[in-house]
Design a protein around this motif. Structure first.
Motif, PDB file in Angstrom:
ATOM      1  N   SER A  77       0.831  -1.210   0.000  1.00  0.00           N
ATOM      2  CA  SER A  77       0.000   0.000   0.000  1.00  0.00           C
ATOM      3  C   SER A  77       0.864   1.259   0.000  1.00  0.00           C
ATOM      4  O   SER A  77       0.459   2.291  -0.544  1.00  0.00           O
ATOM      5  CB  SER A  77      -0.957   0.008   1.198  1.00  0.00           C
ATOM      6  OG  SER A  77      -0.307   0.350   2.409  1.00  0.00           O
TER       7      SER A  77
ATOM      8  N   VAL B 130      -5.367   1.462  -5.519  1.00  0.00           N
ATOM      9  CA  VAL B 130      -5.258   0.534  -4.401  1.00  0.00           C
ATOM     10  C   VAL B 130      -4.233  -0.537  -4.758  1.00  0.00           C
ATOM     11  O   VAL B 130      -4.026  -0.854  -5.938  1.00  0.00           O
ATOM     12  CB  VAL B 130      -6.637  -0.101  -4.089  1.00  0.00           C
ATOM     13  CG1 VAL B 130      -7.073  -1.033  -5.208  1.00  0.00           C
ATOM     14  CG2 VAL B 130      -6.637  -0.825  -2.754  1.00  0.00           C
TER      15      VAL B 130
ATOM     16  N   GLY C 272      -2.817  -4.431  -4.840  1.00  0.00           N
ATOM     17  CA  GLY C 272      -3.512  -5.655  -5.186  1.00  0.00           C
ATOM     18  C   GLY C 272      -3.981  -6.458  -3.990  1.00  0.00           C
ATOM     19  O   GLY C 272      -5.107  -6.936  -3.935  1.00  0.00           O
ATOM     20  N   ARG C 273      -3.089  -6.590  -2.988  1.00  0.00           N
ATOM     21  CA  ARG C 273      -3.454  -7.445  -1.867  1.00  0.00           C
ATOM     22  C   ARG C 273      -2.530  -7.200  -0.687  1.00  0.00           C
ATOM     23  O   ARG C 273      -1.661  -8.022  -0.385  1.00  0.00           O
ATOM     24  CB  ARG C 273      -3.403  -8.920  -2.273  1.00  0.00           C
ATOM     25  CG  ARG C 273      -3.859  -9.888  -1.187  1.00  0.00           C
ATOM     26  CD  ARG C 273      -3.686 -11.334  -1.643  1.00  0.00           C
ATOM     27  NE  ARG C 273      -3.854 -12.265  -0.543  1.00  0.00           N
ATOM     28  CZ  ARG C 273      -5.014 -12.734  -0.119  1.00  0.00           C
ATOM     29  NH1 ARG C 273      -6.118 -12.344  -0.699  1.00  0.00           N
ATOM     30  NH2 ARG C 273      -5.059 -13.585   0.891  1.00  0.00           N
TER      31      ARG C 273
ATOM     32  N   LEU D  83      -6.397 -11.350  -5.435  1.00  0.00           N
ATOM     33  CA  LEU D  83      -6.780  -9.983  -5.106  1.00  0.00           C
ATOM     34  C   LEU D  83      -7.324  -9.950  -3.692  1.00  0.00           C
ATOM     35  O   LEU D  83      -7.980 -10.898  -3.253  1.00  0.00           O
ATOM     36  CB  LEU D  83      -7.854  -9.461  -6.061  1.00  0.00           C
ATOM     37  CG  LEU D  83      -7.437  -9.046  -7.468  1.00  0.00           C
ATOM     38  CD1 LEU D  83      -8.672  -8.703  -8.281  1.00  0.00           C
ATOM     39  CD2 LEU D  83      -6.467  -7.875  -7.437  1.00  0.00           C
TER      40      LEU D  83
ATOM     41  N   SER E 277      -9.533  -4.422  -2.846  1.00  0.00           N
ATOM     42  CA  SER E 277      -9.363  -4.175  -4.282  1.00  0.00           C
ATOM     43  C   SER E 277     -10.533  -4.753  -5.066  1.00  0.00           C
ATOM     44  O   SER E 277     -10.997  -4.148  -6.046  1.00  0.00           O
ATOM     45  CB  SER E 277      -8.031  -4.752  -4.786  1.00  0.00           C
ATOM     46  OG  SER E 277      -7.911  -6.121  -4.461  1.00  0.00           O
TER      47      SER E 277
ATOM     48  N   VAL F  95      -5.320  -0.901  -9.988  1.00  0.00           N
ATOM     49  CA  VAL F  95      -4.796  -1.880  -9.049  1.00  0.00           C
ATOM     50  C   VAL F  95      -3.297  -1.954  -9.291  1.00  0.00           C
ATOM     51  O   VAL F  95      -2.845  -2.317 -10.390  1.00  0.00           O
ATOM     52  CB  VAL F  95      -5.453  -3.255  -9.245  1.00  0.00           C
ATOM     53  CG1 VAL F  95      -4.828  -4.284  -8.291  1.00  0.00           C
ATOM     54  CG2 VAL F  95      -6.961  -3.164  -9.005  1.00  0.00           C
TER      55      VAL F  95
END
Length: 287
Positions: A159, A246, A248-249, A258, A262, A275
């Motif tokens: 992030s 955002v 992805g994960r 994901l 997201s 993403v």
């Protein structure tokens, strides 16, 4: 992975309808703002072509589609280098291959933003966002509002990479930035509960935004620390954003997967969504 200096923005062109041409418009704008060429890609289905009276007909339609999309890109950015490519096979497979050497891949949302009760996990945009080797821009049918660039930050490494990416986008678009950190409601109030967690998260967010903001002093940035459901909050904030960004994960940006947040943005945000995948974190000093 860091994109090479000449890595293109790739736009997936599946048809000549207004939704597909909106993909071309936004992709052309992004390519020009980053000083990159635009590659228009159409996946040609030979199996379907062979069922037609003449295979030359569908092939000619594909060539006309690339020609029309090139003209639309030229209307948006007259000086932008644009080239088209028609490939055989699955659109998803072709776009994943191109994502390994692209700066960004842009694709339409396939009607997801207009689907209230379904979760199309097999939609092209969802699969591409989960598997691509570069950031994926999912374009909505209509033009977005002229609001801020929205980015969700949860404190994870990925992030923070998305935050840096968002600052760069905001600077290139001369847009304000809205960074949002969401703390989910605590199940227990022991030790301060959600209020204490939200306060700590707000401090961390402000520090991260300040660090990345030093690279882009022209960007007017706001920080919002909110208690709630992360997906719901970001979808709500995206209604007045020109773009939502955002990771992805979270801390596990694995290919083929994901995160819930997201996915919520992809399915429900009315704004275009990027993403962020495939990028190595370039944290500023002190991050």
């Amino acid at each position: 992975m860091a994109a090479t200096a000449d890595a293109p923005v790739v736009a997936a062109i599946g048809s000549s309808d207004d939704d597909a041409l909106q993909v071309v418009r936004l992709a052309a704008r992004d390519a020009a703002s980053h000083g990159r060429p635009l590659s228009l890609l159409h996946a040609f289905n030979w199996a379907a072509a062979l069922e037609a009276p003449s295979a030359a007909g569908p092939r000619a339609e594909a060539e006309d589609l690339i020609e029309r999309a090139t003209a639309v890109a030229g209307e948006v950015e007259p000086a932008l280098p644009v080239y088209g490519e028609i490939v055989e096979g699955s659109p998803l497979a072709a776009l994943i291959r191109r994502s390994e050497s692209a700066f960004l891949v842009a694709v339409g949302d396939g009607g997801m933003s207009r689907c209230e009760d379904c979760i199309p996990a097999d939609a092209l945009a969802v699969q591409l966002a989960a598997q691509a080797g570069c950031p994926v821009l999912v374009v909505r049918p209509g033009p977005p509002p002229q609001g801020p660039v929205l980015v969700g930050v949860d404190g994870s490494v990925s992030s923070r990479t998305a935050l840096g990416f968002a600052f760069d986008y905001a600077a290139r678009r001369s847009a304000p930035l809205l960074a949002v950190r969401i703390t989910e409601p605590a199940r227990s109030v022991e030790g301060g509960g959600a209020a204490g967690s939200a306060e700590d998260a707000g401090v961390e967010l402000a520090e991260a935004v300040a660090r990345y903001g030093r690279r882009h002093p022209s960007v007017r940035a706001e920080c919002h620390s909110v208690v709630g459901d992360p997906g719901d909050v970001l979808v709500d904030r995206s209604r007045s954003a020109q773009l939502a960004i955002v990771a992805g994960r979270g801390d596990e940006p694995l290919r083929g997967m994901l995160g819930a947040v997201s996915q919520s943005l992809l399915y429900h945000s009315p704004a275009p969504v990027i993403v962020v995948r495939g990028l190595v974190s370039t944290a500023p000093d002190g991050a």
